[in-house]
Design a protein around this motif. Structure first.
Motif, mmCIF file in Angstrom:
data_model
loop_
_atom_site.group_PDB
_atom_site.id
_atom_site.type_symbol
_atom_site.label_atom_id
_atom_site.label_comp_id
_atom_site.label_asym_id
_atom_site.label_seq_id
_atom_site.Cartn_x
_atom_site.Cartn_y
_atom_site.Cartn_z
ATOM 1 N N ARG A 278 -9.491 0.048 -7.980
ATOM 2 C CA ARG A 278 -9.353 -1.270 -7.345
ATOM 3 C C ARG A 278 -8.261 -2.002 -8.102
ATOM 4 N NH1 ARG A 278 -12.467 -6.245 -8.253
ATOM 5 N NH2 ARG A 278 -13.663 -4.983 -9.695
ATOM 6 N N GLU B 88 -8.199 -1.926 -2.345
ATOM 7 C CA GLU B 88 -9.139 -0.837 -2.571
ATOM 8 C C GLU B 88 -8.766 0.319 -1.658
ATOM 9 O OE1 GLU B 88 -12.790 -2.960 -1.824
ATOM 10 O OE2 GLU B 88 -13.090 -3.277 -3.975
ATOM 11 N N ASP B 89 -9.507 1.417 -1.754
ATOM 12 C CA ASP B 89 -9.129 2.605 -0.997
ATOM 13 C C ASP B 89 -9.118 2.377 0.512
ATOM 14 O OD1 ASP B 89 -11.910 2.403 -0.918
ATOM 15 O OD2 ASP B 89 -12.228 4.564 -0.968
ATOM 16 N N GLU B 90 -10.079 1.652 1.052
ATOM 17 C CA GLU B 90 -10.147 1.494 2.502
ATOM 18 C C GLU B 90 -10.086 0.055 2.981
ATOM 19 O OE1 GLU B 90 -13.326 3.697 4.235
ATOM 20 O OE2 GLU B 90 -12.851 5.505 3.110
ATOM 21 N N ASP C 265 1.744 4.116 -4.736
ATOM 22 C CA ASP C 265 0.533 4.823 -5.163
ATOM 23 C C ASP C 265 -0.299 3.962 -6.111
ATOM 24 O OD1 ASP C 265 1.076 7.129 -3.742
ATOM 25 O OD2 ASP C 265 2.023 8.145 -5.441
ATOM 26 N N ALA C 266 -1.600 4.071 -5.973
ATOM 27 C CA ALA C 266 -2.499 3.345 -6.870
ATOM 28 C C ALA C 266 -2.238 3.732 -8.322
ATOM 29 C CB ALA C 266 -3.958 3.625 -6.499
ATOM 30 N N GLU D 133 -15.894 5.580 -9.131
ATOM 31 C CA GLU D 133 -15.486 4.792 -7.966
ATOM 32 C C GLU D 133 -13.981 4.894 -7.757
ATOM 33 O OE1 GLU D 133 -16.722 0.776 -8.532
ATOM 34 O OE2 GLU D 133 -18.821 1.299 -8.776
ATOM 35 N N PRO D 134 -13.531 4.670 -6.525
ATOM 36 C CA PRO D 134 -12.087 4.635 -6.292
ATOM 37 C C PRO D 134 -11.460 3.455 -7.045
ATOM 38 C CG PRO D 134 -13.292 4.778 -4.219
ATOM 39 C CD PRO D 134 -14.292 4.522 -5.302
ATOM 40 N N ARG E 6 0.811 -1.212 0.000
ATOM 41 C CA ARG E 6 0.000 0.000 0.000
ATOM 42 C C ARG E 6 0.850 1.270 0.000
ATOM 43 N NH1 ARG E 6 -5.103 0.323 0.455
ATOM 44 N NH2 ARG E 6 -6.484 -1.371 0.979
#
Length: 145
Positions: free
Chosen positions: A79, A100-102, A29-30, A76-77, A26
């Protein structure tokens, strides 16, 4: 692929075993994962996974499998799904790590044992022990010379 009957209990075992690695993954960065996956730079993603795994597992225990997916929409964020293989001695776990984000999740696709027992609970216990044996033990030192 058909899920094995004991996949749910093994998912919890795998998730617990790799939780520290997920924390390291994590840190990337995405947007970097999205770029690497979309440009099919899977060698780079593999290096990221290897670098995160080497902090917690013996070499070769956790590695990138056949690639990954980046799910990105305007609504959406992102994935990120990484196809991973966990290879403690005597077993191989093929699974997807969903970032995912959270939250993060593990979906076990298949577990292969080198010498499977007839009783699946014995196989699951073997997996727990095998994962424990391939973890790197870090000792904290307090103070110093």
């Amino acid at each position: 692929m058909n899920r094995q009957p004991h996949a749910a209990s093994r998912e919890a075992i795998v998730a617990e075993a790799i939780k520290d690695v997920v924390g390291e993954l994590r840190l990337v960065d995405a947007s970097d994962y999205i770029a690497f996956i979309r440009l099919e730079h899977f060698a780079t993603v593999s290096d990221i996974v290897d670098s995160a795994a080497e902090l917690f597992f013996m070499p070769g225990t956790l590695r990138l499998g056949h690639g990954g997916e980046a799910h990105v929409t305007w609504s959406e964020p992102p994935r990120i799904v990484l196809d991973l293989e966990l290879r403690p001695p005597g077993a191989t776990v093929y699974f997807a790590l969903i970032l995912e984000d959270e939250r993060a999740a593990v979906e076990v696709n298949y577990v292969a044992f080198d010498r499977p027992e007839a009783d699946p609970t014995l196989n699951t216990a073997f997996l727990v022990d095998a994962l424990e044996r391939c973890r790197i033990r870090r000792t904290e030192t307090v103070g110093g010379p």
